[in-house]
Write a protein that holds these residues in place. Sequence first.
Motif, PDB file in Angstrom:
ATOM      1  N   PRO A 160       0.799  -1.230   0.000  1.00  0.00           N
ATOM      2  CA  PRO A 160       0.000   0.000   0.000  1.00  0.00           C
ATOM      3  C   PRO A 160       0.829   1.277   0.000  1.00  0.00           C
ATOM      4  O   PRO A 160       0.330   2.335  -0.393  1.00  0.00           O
ATOM      5  CB  PRO A 160      -0.824  -0.122   1.289  1.00  0.00           C
ATOM      6  N   ASP A 161       2.079   1.205   0.446  1.00  0.00           N
ATOM      7  CA  ASP A 161       2.928   2.397   0.533  1.00  0.00           C
ATOM      8  C   ASP A 161       3.903   2.529  -0.630  1.00  0.00           C
ATOM      9  O   ASP A 161       4.499   3.589  -0.830  1.00  0.00           O
ATOM     10  CB  ASP A 161       3.751   2.368   1.832  1.00  0.00           C
ATOM     11  N   ILE A 162       4.072   1.486  -1.403  1.00  0.00           N
ATOM     12  CA  ILE A 162       5.210   1.424  -2.316  1.00  0.00           C
ATOM     13  C   ILE A 162       5.115   2.424  -3.461  1.00  0.00           C
ATOM     14  O   ILE A 162       6.133   2.901  -3.968  1.00  0.00           O
ATOM     15  CB  ILE A 162       5.380  -0.022  -2.842  1.00  0.00           C
ATOM     16  N   GLU A 163       3.895   2.796  -3.867  1.00  0.00           N
ATOM     17  CA  GLU A 163       3.753   3.726  -4.982  1.00  0.00           C
ATOM     18  C   GLU A 163       4.268   5.124  -4.645  1.00  0.00           C
ATOM     19  O   GLU A 163       4.572   5.914  -5.536  1.00  0.00           O
ATOM     20  CB  GLU A 163       2.287   3.808  -5.418  1.00  0.00           C
ATOM     21  N   ALA A 164       4.377   5.449  -3.351  1.00  0.00           N
ATOM     22  CA  ALA A 164       4.856   6.771  -2.935  1.00  0.00           C
ATOM     23  C   ALA A 164       6.369   6.854  -2.894  1.00  0.00           C
ATOM     24  O   ALA A 164       6.915   7.914  -2.594  1.00  0.00           O
ATOM     25  CB  ALA A 164       4.292   7.113  -1.558  1.00  0.00           C
ATOM     26  N   MET A 165       7.056   5.755  -3.190  1.00  0.00           N
ATOM     27  CA  MET A 165       8.509   5.698  -3.031  1.00  0.00           C
ATOM     28  C   MET A 165       9.216   5.831  -4.365  1.00  0.00           C
ATOM     29  O   MET A 165       8.745   5.329  -5.386  1.00  0.00           O
ATOM     30  CB  MET A 165       8.897   4.385  -2.350  1.00  0.00           C
ATOM     31  N   GLN A 166      10.344   6.512  -4.357  1.00  0.00           N
ATOM     32  CA  GLN A 166      11.156   6.694  -5.547  1.00  0.00           C
ATOM     33  C   GLN A 166      12.494   6.006  -5.358  1.00  0.00           C
ATOM     34  O   GLN A 166      13.143   6.163  -4.324  1.00  0.00           O
ATOM     35  CB  GLN A 166      11.371   8.181  -5.829  1.00  0.00           C
ATOM     36  N   SER A 167      12.891   5.238  -6.359  1.00  0.00           N
ATOM     37  CA  SER A 167      14.146   4.499  -6.296  1.00  0.00           C
ATOM     38  C   SER A 167      14.684   4.330  -7.703  1.00  0.00           C
ATOM     39  O   SER A 167      13.896   4.202  -8.653  1.00  0.00           O
ATOM     40  CB  SER A 167      13.921   3.121  -5.658  1.00  0.00           C
ATOM     41  N   PRO A 168      16.002   4.331  -7.874  1.00  0.00           N
ATOM     42  CA  PRO A 168      16.565   4.115  -9.208  1.00  0.00           C
ATOM     43  C   PRO A 168      16.396   2.686  -9.712  1.00  0.00           C
ATOM     44  O   PRO A 168      16.630   2.423 -10.886  1.00  0.00           O
ATOM     45  CB  PRO A 168      18.049   4.463  -9.023  1.00  0.00           C
ATOM     46  N   ARG A 169      15.987   1.763  -8.816  1.00  0.00           N
ATOM     47  CA  ARG A 169      15.728   0.383  -9.224  1.00  0.00           C
ATOM     48  C   ARG A 169      14.379  -0.053  -8.675  1.00  0.00           C
ATOM     49  O   ARG A 169      13.888   0.508  -7.693  1.00  0.00           O
ATOM     50  CB  ARG A 169      16.832  -0.555  -8.704  1.00  0.00           C
ATOM     51  N   PRO A 170      13.764  -1.065  -9.281  1.00  0.00           N
ATOM     52  CA  PRO A 170      12.455  -1.529  -8.815  1.00  0.00           C
ATOM     53  C   PRO A 170      12.482  -1.971  -7.357  1.00  0.00           C
ATOM     54  O   PRO A 170      13.484  -2.476  -6.858  1.00  0.00           O
ATOM     55  CB  PRO A 170      12.154  -2.710  -9.743  1.00  0.00           C
ATOM     56  N   LEU A 171      11.345  -1.781  -6.679  1.00  0.00           N
ATOM     57  CA  LEU A 171      11.176  -2.235  -5.304  1.00  0.00           C
ATOM     58  C   LEU A 171      10.406  -3.546  -5.284  1.00  0.00           C
ATOM     59  O   LEU A 171       9.564  -3.799  -6.143  1.00  0.00           O
ATOM     60  CB  LEU A 171      10.427  -1.196  -4.468  1.00  0.00           C
TER      61      LEU A 171
END
Length: 271
Positions: A160-171
């Motif tokens: 539920p929280d992952i869409e708010a996160m930014q990362s240079p690689r997939p989570l």
Amino acid sequence: MGPWSRRRFLIEFGKGTTALVLLGPVAAACGSEPRGNDGTPEAASSSSTSSSSLAATTIPANPTTTEAQVAPESSGDTRWERVLMSNVSAYILVRNSKAVIVDAGHAGLIDDIEAGLQRVGVAWADVGDVILTHMHSDHIGGLPAVMERATSATAHAGEPDIEAMQSPRPLSVVADGDEVVGLRIIGTPGHTPGHVCVLDATAGILVAGDALNESEGEVLGASSRFSSDMTAANESVKKLATFDYSTILMGHGDPITSNGSQMVADLSSTL
């Protein structure tokens, strides 16, 4: 659902030992009042901030290094160290030479995470996993920089929280009952919908994110001011009371170094 939020099978890295690093900066998004270097509360900001905002504030680092401590009632040579940086705490749990970072803190604190890794004898190349307890900006603001330095690491978070996160690689999505290199993921929604805690059952250490807080030696639940669902947050406290651990490492507040699960059980009985 974007490609970064698709469920990925966790890679079994074997049963090797790990080093766990938690960065828990205090920020308005997660409850504790900001405090100055003298420990007195600062005036609260009049502006409102979305709980999923990725805006980050750089906090001047003023680290105080302490000797690494042996985790109470742990097996083997597990030890942890707290790194106090003004109103930011980082925790390093060492079990041999593998590393997991839990939460990435504000942007601008990456050098303090690196210094903590160096003090416990591990490097960015030893970091295989990064676990985000929840989506608030004081816990994920430093994620891009962490992932850029930990080039072999996989980042994990609750769906539920992952869409708010930014990362240079997939989570990778983690859920209640999953394991990341032997660390148990405990789903603890309430502070945010996708909040998770991390349990090292062997060492008796719970990394609580913002599901729990500490004040003057007392264990508290999630902040009602900054939590999305207090009914769910209180149920998560009751859930945490069913596990066994001595040490609790919080995003906000001092570590609890003994009788952790009993203190959470006592809190649970009042909810």
